[in-house]
Design an enzyme around this catalytic site. Structure first.
Site, short mmCIF file in Angstrom:
data_model
loop_
_atom_site.label_atom_id
_atom_site.label_comp_id
_atom_site.label_asym_id
_atom_site.label_seq_id
_atom_site.Cartn_x
_atom_site.Cartn_y
_atom_site.Cartn_z
N HIS A 94 7.97 -0.27 -6.36
CA HIS A 94 6.62 0.06 -6.53
C HIS A 94 5.74 -0.52 -8.11
O HIS A 94 5.05 0.53 -8.51
CB HIS A 94 6.78 1.53 -6.10
CG HIS A 94 5.65 2.58 -5.59
ND1 HIS A 94 5.04 3.56 -5.05
CD2 HIS A 94 3.96 1.81 -5.88
CE1 HIS A 94 3.85 3.98 -4.71
NE2 HIS A 94 2.62 2.53 -5.78
N GLU A 115 11.40 6.31 -1.19
CA GLU A 115 11.57 5.61 -2.58
C GLU A 115 12.06 6.62 -3.67
O GLU A 115 12.21 7.70 -4.06
CB GLU A 115 10.19 5.54 -3.57
CG GLU A 115 9.41 4.29 -2.53
CD GLU A 115 8.11 3.89 -2.56
OE1 GLU A 115 7.22 4.67 -3.65
OE2 GLU A 115 7.60 3.13 -2.74
N ALA A 139 1.43 -1.15 0.10
CA ALA A 139 0.02 0.32 -0.14
C ALA A 139 0.60 1.58 -0.03
O ALA A 139 0.69 2.12 -1.17
CB ALA A 139 -0.60 0.07 1.03
N ARG A 140 1.30 1.97 0.98
CA ARG A 140 2.07 3.31 1.79
C ARG A 140 3.23 2.60 2.68
O ARG A 140 2.93 1.92 3.81
CB ARG A 140 1.65 4.34 1.41
CG ARG A 140 0.80 4.51 0.66
CD ARG A 140 1.52 5.13 -0.65
NE ARG A 140 1.46 6.07 -1.85
CZ ARG A 140 0.42 5.10 -2.78
NH1 ARG A 140 0.88 3.76 -3.00
NH2 ARG A 140 0.11 5.48 -3.84
N1 LIG Z 1 1.07 -0.33 -4.35
C1 LIG Z 1 1.26 0.31 -5.33
O1 LIG Z 1 1.25 0.35 -6.44
C2 LIG Z 1 -0.33 0.65 -5.77
C3 LIG Z 1 -1.05 0.83 -3.90
N2 LIG Z 1 -2.63 1.39 -3.97
C4 LIG Z 1 -2.02 1.48 -1.77
O2 LIG Z 1 -3.59 1.18 -1.39
C5 LIG Z 1 -4.01 2.49 -0.96
C6 LIG Z 1 -5.77 1.25 -0.71
O3 LIG Z 1 -6.11 1.37 -2.59
P1 LIG Z 1 -7.66 0.97 -2.35
O4 LIG Z 1 -7.76 -0.21 -1.98
O5 LIG Z 1 -8.44 0.92 -3.92
O6 LIG Z 1 -8.45 2.23 -1.44
P2 LIG Z 1 -9.67 2.11 -0.52
O7 LIG Z 1 -10.27 3.34 -0.56
O8 LIG Z 1 -10.57 1.49 -1.70
O9 LIG Z 1 -9.46 1.38 0.21
C7 LIG Z 1 -9.08 1.55 1.39
C8 LIG Z 1 -9.56 1.13 2.55
O10 LIG Z 1 -8.72 1.53 4.28
C9 LIG Z 1 -9.69 1.80 5.16
N3 LIG Z 1 -8.84 2.43 6.14
C10 LIG Z 1 -9.00 4.16 6.39
N4 LIG Z 1 -8.35 4.01 7.11
C11 LIG Z 1 -8.39 3.29 7.75
C12 LIG Z 1 -7.80 2.68 9.49
N5 LIG Z 1 -7.02 3.82 9.74
N6 LIG Z 1 -7.33 0.96 9.71
C13 LIG Z 1 -7.99 0.59 8.94
N7 LIG Z 1 -8.89 1.21 7.34
C14 LIG Z 1 -8.41 1.88 7.25
C15 LIG Z 1 -10.95 2.33 4.44
O11 LIG Z 1 -12.34 2.45 4.89
C16 LIG Z 1 -10.91 1.62 3.15
O12 LIG Z 1 -12.17 0.80 2.98
C17 LIG Z 1 -4.05 3.65 -1.32
O13 LIG Z 1 -4.50 4.55 -0.78
C18 LIG Z 1 -2.68 3.21 -1.87
O14 LIG Z 1 -2.06 4.27 -0.97
C19 LIG Z 1 -2.91 1.61 -4.74
C20 LIG Z 1 -2.60 1.24 -5.64
C21 LIG Z 1 -1.70 0.84 -6.44
O1 LIG Z 2 -1.76 3.92 -7.84
C1 LIG Z 2 -1.44 4.03 -6.63
O2 LIG Z 2 -1.97 4.15 -5.73
C2 LIG Z 2 -0.28 3.78 -6.98
O3 LIG Z 2 0.39 3.42 -5.77
C3 LIG Z 2 0.47 3.44 -7.90
O4 LIG Z 2 1.57 4.31 -8.34
P1 LIG Z 2 2.32 4.25 -9.39
O5 LIG Z 2 1.28 4.96 -10.51
O6 LIG Z 2 2.44 2.90 -9.84
O7 LIG Z 2 3.55 5.29 -9.18
#
Ligand SMILES: NC(=O)C1=CN([C@@H]2O[C@H](COP(=O)(O)OP(=O)(O)OC[C@H]3O[C@@H](n4cnc5c(N)ncnc54)[C@H](O)[C@@H]3O)[C@@H](O)[C@H]2O)C=CC1
Ligand SMILES: O=C(O)C(=O)COP(=O)(O)O
Length: 524
Positions: free
Chosen positions: A276, A258, A228-229
């Site tokens: 990432h 990063e 996630a982050r």
């Molecule tokens: N590694 C990568 O390339 C990627 C990373 N991400 C990361 O993944 C995260 C999640 O993405 P989605 O599932 O699409 O977002 P989303 O908004 O659908 O889900 C986030 C969930 O976290 C929950 N949440 C918020 N605060 C919380 C807390 N304090 N404790 C527990 N749960 C909590 C929310 O209720 C929600 O259900 C993004 O914010 C992004 O940072 C997303 C896409 C790609």
């Molecule tokens: O969609 C997100 O939150 C991601 O972390 C994806 O990151 P990127 O667009 O691959 O740099």
């Protein structure tokens, strides 16, 4: 011509909606590139690499929209953007599957030592005993954050025969039941899970959510995943708990910094990493690029964007319904601002009739933006309207009432100043357009458009004639004229419209007329 800066590596095919748009010029360059004139940029498209800081926004005075081709907006100063009226949009579901699949691939790799075994074989070794792993089947998977990605992981985990324990403060019972997961406290997840994976956004609340205190509560031999982050799992605490053997291994796609450089976690054989890559598939990149390119184009075409972080979402149908009231609200705000020149303390907006079925908060913001237009230097729109009012000490109140004064719909706004108040009421009549039907306690009926003059005067014979004479003497043609009064001989109002604004001499002569109490020129 709108200038769109594509500041990170964004899928070229996905940019087509913008490349096809005749009114946009697409510039694919980094924000640090000296060839880019940041002052001229109207829209910026980024992924996670470019940091859209307040400092960068200061260099981009024309910027209207920031589009994140992905989910996380932690690299964007959304508050600073909101303050400036800049819309922030993202592509919330374009990379969900890719990130869920990547997390699952990391989990399987972690438990079966695949990266380590792969490197060993490539090194011409054949150490079958060194890489004995663990099954996913029968394990308890703890998911922290059951949003789009978390839910896709839960579905896959069930198929693999895992028990799914979830901590998400916003998880409803219905959603937990429909996904067949157990809703838990964070402590329950920490104490019971064999593998813990985080899928929350990075916020003040989630930074360091899994810290040393949390790690102490976990089972010996637990595995951690962070796709996630960086920072949701405290990196230093993780290094300590991997170092002392309590944590069996970790899979990390993201880091606090990063690239991470010489990071202590990279020294452990049981920590597997990717740079990432969660969203890095052809499919996800095409999805997110197309989504944001369409959003930016939609914005340029003056239609409502769908995935804004700092504006309410609105479908095309809803927007079509709200559009006439949106225009009326802006006009009401603008008329009010031109009739009440002094600083105001309070704006109360009352909605009645059919308009109450719509998103009235959006109309309130439009009204405030109309009020501030031409009044302050800051560009005010629906994004920063409430914030701007608050900063200027104006209390904004919104009410819904049942009395629509005989109209199908009504928006009434009252501005309170120290010792007086001014109110306006407008309605929208199908096939006829917006009308102002009440002004400062007088009934009236005029079309809020063009060059108008509002006169409050005593209801005495000859006033209208004298106004007409001054205008005639100045060769000013009256296009329309409406009058309203409460009682014979009391105060009355007139609203006149002209083909062009009145000059200062005519305005001065009119204001000197006996019996004129108040006069305001209004330009809409
Ligand atoms: N590694 C990568 O390339 C990627 C990373 N991400 C990361 O993944 C995260 C999640 O993405 P989605 O599932 O699409 O977002 P989303 O908004 O659908 O889900 C986030 C969930 O976290 C929950 N949440 C918020 N605060 C919380 C807390 N304090 N404790 C527990 N749960 C909590 C929310 O209720 C929600 O259900 C993004 O914010 C992004 O940072 C997303 C896409 C790609
Ligand atoms: O969609 C997100 O939150 C991601 O972390 C994806 O990151 P990127 O667009 O691959 O740099």
């Amino acid at each position: 011509m709108y200038r769109v800066l594509v500041a990170d590596a964004i899928n070229a095919e996905g940019l087509q909606p913008l490349l096809d748009y005749a009114d946009a010029q697409v510039i694919e360059k980094k924000v640090t590139d000296t060839e880019v004139n940041l002052k001229e940029i109207d829209a910026i498209l980024v992924r996670s690499a470019t940091k859209v800081t307040e400092e960068l926004l200061e260099k981009m005075p024309q910027l209207k929209i920031i589009a994140r081709a992905g989910v996380g907006v932690d690299n964007i100063d959304v508050n600073a953007a909101t303050k400036r009226g800049i819309i922030v949009v993202n592509a919330p579901d374009g990379n969900t599957i890719s990130t869920a699949e990547h997390t699952f691939a990391m989990m399987a790799s972690l438990l079966r030592n695949i990266p380590q075994a792969h490197a060993s074989v490539k090194n011409l070794e054949w150490k079958r005993n060194a890489f004995v792993g663990n099954e996913l089947h029968g394990k308890a998977l703890g998911i922290v954050g059951l949003g789009r990605i978390g839910a896709e992981i839960a579905k896959r985990a069930k198929v693999f025969g895992m028990t799914v324990l979830v901590f998400d403060p916003f998880l409803t019972k219905e959603r937990a039941t429909s996904l067949n997961v157990q809703s838990c406290t964070l402590d329950e997840v920490l104490e019971q899970a064999d593998i813990i994976t985080v899928h929350t956004p990075l916020t003040k609340e989630t930074k360091g959510l899994i810290n040393e205190t949390a790690m102490k509560k976990t089972k010996k031999g637990v595995y951690f995943l962070n796709c996630a982050r960086g920072g949701i799992i405290d990196e230093q605490a993780l290094a300590v708990y991997i170092g002392n053997g309590h944590v069996a291994g970790a899979a990390l796609d993201v880091f606090e910094e990063e690239p991470p450089g010489e990071h202590p976690l990279l020294k452990f054989d049981n920590v597997i990493v990717t740079p990432h890559l969660g969203a890095s598939t052809k499919e996800a990149q095409l999805n997110v690029a197309t989504q944001v390119a369409k959003e930016v184009r939609t914005y340029f075409e003056d239609r409502p964007v769908t995935n804004s972080i700092n504006l309410p979402a609105m479908s095309k149908d809803i927007y079509e319904k709200i559009r006439p009231f949106h225009h009326l609200s802006k006009q009401l705000g603008s008329i009010l601002s031109q009739c009440v020149k002094e600083g105001i303390d309070e704006l109360s907006i009352n909605y009645s009739g059919s308009v109450t079925e719509l998103e009235t908060s959006y109309l309130t913001k439009a009204l405030i933006s109309g009020f501030f237009k031409n009044r302050i230097d800051v560009h005010v729109n629906e994004v920063n309207a409430l914030l701007t009012a608050k900063e200027r000490g104006i209390t904004v109140g919104e009410k819904i009432s049942t009395n629509s004064f005989g109209y199908a719909n009504c928006i009434t706004v009252t501005a309170k100043v120290e010792n007086r108040q001014f109110s306006l009421r407008g309605t929208y009549i199908d096939h006829y357009g917006p009308r102002i039907v009440h002004m400062n306690d007088f009934n009236i009926d005029f079309h809020p458009e063009g060059n108008l003059l509002y006169i409050q005067h005593m209801d005495r014979p000859g006033v209208i004639g004298r106004v007409g004479k001054i205008l005639g003497d100045h060769a000013i043609n009256i296009a329309t004229m409406q009058v309203g009064r409460k009682e014979i001989g009391g105060e009355a109002i007139m609203v006149l419209s002209f083909d062009k604004p009145l000059d200062s001499t005519a305005l001065q002569l009119l204001s000197e007329l006996d019996d004129i109490v108040l006069m305001n020129q209004i330009t809409l």
